[in-house]
Structures are given as C-alpha cells and as structure tokens.
Design an enzyme around this catalytic site. Structure first.
Site, PDB file in Angstrom:
ATOM      1  N   HIS A  73       5.955   5.903  13.149  1.00  0.00           N
ATOM      2  CA  HIS A  73       6.369   6.715  12.002  1.00  0.00           C
ATOM      3  C   HIS A  73       5.215   7.213  11.139  1.00  0.00           C
ATOM      4  CE1 HIS A  73       5.551   2.934   9.899  1.00  0.00           C
ATOM      5  NE2 HIS A  73       5.468   3.648   8.799  1.00  0.00           N
ATOM      6  N   ASP A 118       0.780  -1.240   0.000  1.00  0.00           N
ATOM      7  CA  ASP A 118       0.000   0.000   0.000  1.00  0.00           C
ATOM      8  C   ASP A 118       0.814   1.294   0.000  1.00  0.00           C
ATOM      9  OD1 ASP A 118       1.104   0.063   2.520  1.00  0.00           O
ATOM     10  OD2 ASP A 118      -0.723  -0.561   3.540  1.00  0.00           O
ATOM     11  N   GLU A 121      -2.267   5.189   2.706  1.00  0.00           N
ATOM     12  CA  GLU A 121      -2.134   3.769   2.364  1.00  0.00           C
ATOM     13  C   GLU A 121      -3.460   3.110   1.995  1.00  0.00           C
ATOM     14  OE1 GLU A 121      -0.685   5.217   5.002  1.00  0.00           O
ATOM     15  OE2 GLU A 121       1.465   4.988   4.578  1.00  0.00           O
ATOM     16  N   GLU A 165      -0.037  -9.200  -0.893  1.00  0.00           N
ATOM     17  CA  GLU A 165      -0.673  -8.612   0.302  1.00  0.00           C
ATOM     18  C   GLU A 165      -1.905  -7.789  -0.108  1.00  0.00           C
ATOM     19  OE1 GLU A 165       1.773  -7.363   3.900  1.00  0.00           O
ATOM     20  OE2 GLU A 165       0.657  -5.514   3.536  1.00  0.00           O
ATOM     21  N   ARG A 178       2.372   8.797   8.958  1.00  0.00           N
ATOM     22  CA  ARG A 178       2.103  10.171   8.530  1.00  0.00           C
ATOM     23  C   ARG A 178       0.998  10.818   9.374  1.00  0.00           C
ATOM     24  NH1 ARG A 178       3.693  12.424   3.555  1.00  0.00           N
ATOM     25  NH2 ARG A 178       4.902  10.556   3.226  1.00  0.00           N
ATOM     26  N   HIS A 210      12.754   5.612  12.903  1.00  0.00           N
ATOM     27  CA  HIS A 210      12.594   5.833  11.462  1.00  0.00           C
ATOM     28  C   HIS A 210      13.414   7.062  11.053  1.00  0.00           C
ATOM     29  CE1 HIS A 210      10.542   6.805   7.686  1.00  0.00           C
ATOM     30  NE2 HIS A 210       9.946   5.627   7.726  1.00  0.00           N
TER      31      HIS A 210
END
Ligand code: UD1
Ligand code: UDP
Length: 365
Positions: free
Chosen positions: A205, A96, A132, A118, A207, A238
């Site tokens: 991490h 994604d 995503e 996936e 967004r 990250h």
C-alpha cells in the site's frame, strides 16, 4: 489523577495503541482519554472493535483520495479544541503517520509534553518511506518521552543528541497485541481455500510504491505463482482506490491469487500464522512476522526495521520485478534458505511493552 490523552488515526497505530489504552484504563492513577482523528475509517473501526476501545473524540476527517496537506490541515484545525477541553498532562502518539506528526505538533503548540510510542526508527532518508521518515523524525524533535522498541532505535535517538534519560527501551506494543489476537478462536473461508497449498500472504500500500513499482511487484508475484501450482496468494487489499485499481488490473484472471477485503486484525494475525511466506511493503507486518516466525520479503528499497533483517526474518528485496521473482523462487525452492529465515529470533520484546510504558508514565508524571 494524571490525564493521559492518546491520539491516533490509522489501522497500524490503533493496533499498537489499543493494548496501551487498555493497560492505562486498568490503572487507578490515570484518567485516560482517546481521540481518533479518523484518518482511516473502516480500517480503524475494525481495530477498535477487536480491542473494544471506544474513542472519546472522533475527528472523522477521512475522505476518498485524501491528500497529505488536506489530512494535515484538517487534523491541526480540529485538535486545538480537543486539547483545550481535555487539558492533558501528557499526549501519547505512535510511530510515523500524518496523524502522529500533526498530533505532536498540536501538542507542541500548547506546550503539552509528548510521549512517542515506537520512537527512534530510522532509514535516515527523508523520502523513504515517504512521508513517514519525516513524520517520525519530527515527532522525535518535540517528544519528551521516547518509548523505543529496541536498543537499536534507542541508539538512533542518542546519535541525534536526545537526552538518554528520556529514552526508554520497552519492546514493541505490537507483540502485546499479538498475544491477544492469536489467543482467540479462529477459522476463515480463505484459509480453507488455501489449505492444501502453500499460502503466500501479500500486502502492498505504500505511497512511494504506487504506480510502476507496485506493478513490478505484482507482475513478479504473478509469474512465480503461474510456475508454482502448489502455491496460493491471498491479498487483503488496502482501501486506497489507487492501490485497488492497480491490483485489479495486474491480477485479473489469475485463479490462485485472491484479492479480499481488509481483514480484521484477529483474522490477519491468523493468516500470518498459517502462511508459508509473506510479501509486503508494510511497516508493522515486518515486526509481527518476526514475532510469529514467518519469512518476509520486504518489497521496498529501505527499511527502518533493520533488527528484523539482522535477525534473519526479513529480506529487503526492493521493487524490481526480476529481483522479486528470483527471491520468491529461492524461498519456495530452497528449503535451507527457508529454514534459516523461519527460525530467526524475535527482536521486538516480550509482549509487556504497554505495561512498561504505563509504569514509566506512573513514575514520571
Ligand atoms: C496511511 C499512513 C501510512 C500507513 C498507512 C497504514 C500517512 C501519510 N500514511 O497511509 O504511514 O502505512 O496509513 O495503512 O499517514 N481509505 C478508506 N478507508 C479506510 C482507510 C483508507 O477508504 O479505512 C482510503 C481513502 O480513500 C483514503 C486512502 O485510502 O483517502 C488513503 O488513506 P491515507 O491514510 O491517506 O493513506 P494510507 O496509504 O492509508
Ligand atoms: N493488518 C490487518 N488487516 C489487514 C492487513 C494488515 O489488520 O488486512 C494489520 C497488520 O497485522 C499490521 C497492520 O495492519 O498490524 C499494518 O498496517 P499497514 O500495513 O496498513 O500499515 P504500516 O504498518 O505499513 O504503517
């Protein structure tokens, strides 16, 4: 000889695609080509090294503080030429990310069949996780082969009207990856540092977490750690500079919380294995924890990994400081609750997903 082109660009895609790259390369009927977009740089290279995968193409697009539109436009511009040169019979993308979405779009523009590894994970909220959920739905729209990790993800695709004959339940290739990484010899200085304590592994991490939600997570963790001298936190952080800044500000001066550089995946899986508890907003770590048998508090409002929640390994706790504080304390102080999550069953397959996907491609191409 059928030409298979795998396109990926970030750490989690690489971890889940490299076992498949190596499976395909081991078979006579395929000419296997790997194109990395370089959406990630150092974090991608770490994975390629572990699995000994050498890309045939690297678009090397990453810049500091890159934007969604920048990543999208750069990859789309560069991929056409690669597709014209390779002329694949099928393109495989994973999951994604923006790389996955754009690679599927580029393949669609050339009318090349797409295989989605996936496939079928859904929150059904286009803004969560962002972007995503849009990416995975968009890939699903153009994919010919949907490789769903679980029955539940296959059901999601059927509910959207996808043809059942094109949906294959394979398990998740992350279980294939764990079989390889965990079998390696291992020691790490930060595991030694935490050896007489309960180790809590942290990653964050996303967004949509950046800003206040992330500060709330970190403040909750800090409060719990100050109250529990027997616990230590390791946070392999990250490389996003914004995440780094927030973590540095919130965790400054707390001795039992250590921020370290991103671990390679062999190290990371061993850290998971050695940990008492995991706190994360990651996608892939939710699946791995189910496989390794570790309780996870998922610091998000929604998860597409509902199988793990149902099986009991994962608890969705949102990003509110008080909620995270109480849920963390509960797991540290209530052995019954801890054992319930610890003994949950892995819903993500038997570790042969790459083999099943290669078999399906062999039968259909
Ligand atoms: C991306 C994916 C996300 C996935 C995550 C895995 C999108 C939109 N997001 O988000 O789904 O969960 O990867 O980690 O596709 N950086 C480096 N070196 C690296 C990697 C990143 O310096 O090796 C820094 C750069 O400053 C970069 C920033 O991190 O601009 C953000 O990277 P980006 O890929 O845009 O977003 P992620 O949050 O990593
Ligand atoms: N991971 C890693 N090193 C780290 C942190 C995570 O190798 O320091 C691995 C982890 O095992 C998992 C993947 O990276 O397979 C998850 O990536 P991330 O959380 O960045 O992305 P997401 O899965 O949320 O898309």
């Amino acid at each position: 000889m059928k030409k298979v082109l795998l396109i990926f660009g970030t750490r989690p895609e690489a971890i889940k695609m490299c076992p498949l790259v190596n499976e395909l390369k081991g078979r006579k009927g395929f000419e296997t080509t790997v194109c990395v977009t370089g959406q990630h740089k150092e974090m991608l290279e770490q994975v390629l090294t572990v699995f000994d995968v050498k890309p045939d193409y690297n678009l090397a697009i990453m810049t500091k503080n890159q934007t969604l539109e920048g990543v999208t436009a750069k990859i789309l511009n560069l991929l056409g030429e690669v597709l014209d040169e390779v002329k694949p019979d099928v393109i495989l993308v994973h999951g994604d990310t923006t790389t996955s979405f754009v690679a599927a779009l580029a393949g669609f523009y050339r009318q090349i069949p797409i295989g989605h590894v996936e496939a079928g994970l859904r929150t059904h909220d286009i803004y969560s996780p962002f972007p995503e959920e849009f990416n995975r739905q968009a890939v699903g729209l153009v994919a010919k082969y949907h490789f769903a990790p679980t029955e539940e993800s296959a059901e999601n695709l059927i509910a959207e009207g996808k043809n059942k004959d094109n949906i294959y339940v394979t398990g998740n290739t992350v279980v294939d990856a764990i079989k390889i990484t965990i079998s390696k010899e291992h020691s790490h200085e930060a595991i030694e540092w935490a050896k007489d304590s309960r180790l809590i592994l942290l990653t964050a991490h996303r967004r949509e977490s950046i800003g206040e939600p992330m500060r709330h997570m970190f403040r909750a963790i800090k409060r719990v750690i100050e109250e529990h001298p027997d616990c230590k936190v390791v946070y392999p952080i990250h490389m996003n500079p914004v995440v780094r800044q927030i973590a540095a500000e919130e965790f400054a001066g707390v001795d039992r919380i250590r921020l370290i550089e991103p671990l390679d995946v062999v190290d990371f899986h061993h850290f998971m294995d050695q940990s008492y508890l995991i706190l994360t907003d990651s996608g892939g770590i939710q699946e791995e924890a189910c496989s390794i048998g570790k309780p996870v508090l998922v610091m998000r409002d929604k998860t597409e990994r509902s199988e793990g929640v149902k099986s009991g390994s994962l608890k969705l706790v949102g990003t509110d400081e008080e909620r995270i504080y109480h849920e963390m304390k509960e797991l540290l102080e209530n052995p019954e609750e801890y054992q319930r999550m610890h003994h949950a069953k892995n819903p993500y397959g038997d570790g042969f997903a790459s083999k099943y996907i290669a078999d399906i491609l062999e039968a259909n191409l």
